[in-house]
Scaffold this motif. Structure first.
Motif, PDB file in Angstrom:
ATOM      1  N   ARG A 161       0.816  -1.216   0.000  1.00  0.00           N
ATOM      2  CA  ARG A 161       0.000   0.000   0.000  1.00  0.00           C
ATOM      3  C   ARG A 161       0.853   1.271   0.000  1.00  0.00           C
ATOM      4  O   ARG A 161       0.382   2.342  -0.389  1.00  0.00           O
ATOM      5  N   ALA A 162       2.102   1.144   0.453  1.00  0.00           N
ATOM      6  CA  ALA A 162       2.983   2.313   0.485  1.00  0.00           C
ATOM      7  C   ALA A 162       3.691   2.546  -0.849  1.00  0.00           C
ATOM      8  O   ALA A 162       4.274   3.616  -1.057  1.00  0.00           O
ATOM      9  N   VAL A 163       3.632   1.576  -1.757  1.00  0.00           N
ATOM     10  CA  VAL A 163       4.353   1.688  -3.028  1.00  0.00           C
ATOM     11  C   VAL A 163       3.890   2.878  -3.866  1.00  0.00           C
ATOM     12  O   VAL A 163       4.736   3.568  -4.459  1.00  0.00           O
ATOM     13  N   PRO A 164       2.577   3.165  -3.976  1.00  0.00           N
ATOM     14  CA  PRO A 164       2.182   4.349  -4.749  1.00  0.00           C
ATOM     15  C   PRO A 164       2.820   5.653  -4.253  1.00  0.00           C
ATOM     16  O   PRO A 164       3.179   6.514  -5.061  1.00  0.00           O
ATOM     17  N   PHE A 165       2.971   5.791  -2.920  1.00  0.00           N
ATOM     18  CA  PHE A 165       3.653   6.971  -2.381  1.00  0.00           C
ATOM     19  C   PHE A 165       5.132   6.971  -2.783  1.00  0.00           C
ATOM     20  O   PHE A 165       5.677   7.996  -3.203  1.00  0.00           O
ATOM     21  N   THR A 272      -0.473  12.967  -5.127  1.00  0.00           N
ATOM     22  CA  THR A 272      -1.838  13.424  -4.836  1.00  0.00           C
ATOM     23  C   THR A 272      -2.836  12.278  -4.978  1.00  0.00           C
ATOM     24  O   THR A 272      -3.737  12.109  -4.145  1.00  0.00           O
ATOM     25  N   GLN A 273      -2.683  11.493  -6.029  1.00  0.00           N
ATOM     26  CA  GLN A 273      -3.570  10.353  -6.243  1.00  0.00           C
ATOM     27  C   GLN A 273      -3.420   9.318  -5.126  1.00  0.00           C
ATOM     28  O   GLN A 273      -4.404   8.726  -4.682  1.00  0.00           O
ATOM     29  N   ALA A 274      -2.169   9.105  -4.687  1.00  0.00           N
ATOM     30  CA  ALA A 274      -1.939   8.139  -3.611  1.00  0.00           C
ATOM     31  C   ALA A 274      -2.629   8.583  -2.333  1.00  0.00           C
ATOM     32  O   ALA A 274      -3.241   7.761  -1.623  1.00  0.00           O
ATOM     33  N   PHE A 275      -2.565   9.871  -2.001  1.00  0.00           N
ATOM     34  CA  PHE A 275      -3.255  10.376  -0.815  1.00  0.00           C
ATOM     35  C   PHE A 275      -4.769  10.295  -0.987  1.00  0.00           C
ATOM     36  O   PHE A 275      -5.510   9.996  -0.034  1.00  0.00           O
TER      37      PHE A 275
END
Length: 278
Positions: A161-165, A272-275
């Motif tokens: 789940r942290a990969v997009p960030f 922004t999308q990840a948040f």
């Protein structure tokens, strides 16, 4: 005592040219070989990418996925997976790098002939071979990193789940690199042809130095390729065009800076999308 005319002195210092082959003919043959290599590697890359697209991807927690190129197929071994990936990577890199590498190889050929190398064509071929060997070795590092990420993401969903960030931060870092002085220095090294000596050892050394400089120079754009999809034809085309433009264009430094700015914007959008998906 043997006397040489002025013309004989000039001829003695000129590079050897095979009988019946003019400089113009040699240039046409060189370009034809490079074009054929590009067509063959580009065609093979397209076929490989289509085959990989049919194999699907591995879904991850966090709404993203990874290609099956990073893991052995059912019943397959890691050795087979590594070999298949390196074959794909080497073919892809040849298609992506040849447009910007061809003028450099041409100058290497000319310098080798002027330096008195008995076989300038072989000198150039060896330099190109070792150049792509560096890229292949870099591909092995990329595969190890990708396979490790895949295994870790499958084992620890929180990490997935942290990969997009992390992806957004990586794109921003790559954009900053594109705009840095280090990038500009490396870009200059990729354009230089500083052959040292003649023979196989000199050709191998030149190819290795050029390959290392170009791998480092392409670090930011390689990150963009990996994020966009290592076997995605659109991502390959964009990265290949950016590499060719910044190396061959008269305003290569500005092109590198412009691509860096675009990457910064893309990184901000990714964050922004990840948040937003939290």
């Amino acid at each position: 005592m043997l006397c040489l005319s002025a013309r004989a002195h000039a001829d003695r210092g000129a590079p050897d040219i095979p009988s019946g082959v003019s400089v113009a003919d040699a240039g046409r043959v060189f370009r034809a070989v490079c074009i054929l290599l590009f067509i063959a590697s580009a065609s093979a890359t397209i076929l490989i990418c289509r085959a990989m697209a049919d194999m699907g991807e591995v879904p991850m927690a966090g709404g993203w996925s990874m290609s099956t190129a990073w893991t052995p197929l059912c019943g397959g071994s890691w050795a087979a997976a590594i070999g298949a990936f390196l074959g794909m990577w080497a073919t892809m890199m040849m298609a992506m790098m040849l447009p910007s590498l061809t003028p450099v190889l041409r100058r290497i050929h000319e310098d080798a002939a002027i330096a008195g190398d008995a076989r300038p064509a072989l000198f150039t071929a060896l330099a190109g071979l070792f150049y792509f060997m560096v890229w292949t070795a870099f591909g092995l590092v990329v595969f190890i990193g990708g396979a490790t990420l895949l295994e870790a993401a499958l084992r620890w969903p929180q990490l997935a789940r942290a990969v997009p960030f992390a992806t957004g931060l990586a794109i921003i870092a790559a954009g900053l690199f594109q705009m840095s002085r280090w990038k500009l220095a490396l870009l200059g090294q990729c354009r230089q042809v500083n052959s040292r000596g003649v023979g196989s050892a000199a050709a191998a050394g030149h190819g290795l130095r050029l390959g290392l400089a170009c791998c480092a120079s392409c670090a930011g754009l390689t990150v963009l390729l990996l994020v966009g999809g290592v076997m995605d034809l659109r991502a390959m085309a964009v990265v290949a065009l950016a590499i060719t433009a910044e190396r061959l264009g008269s305003a290569g430094e500005r092109i590198a800076g412009a691509s860096g700015s675009l990457m910064l914007g893309a990184g901000v959008v990714q964050l922004t999308q990840a948040f937003w998906l939290l």
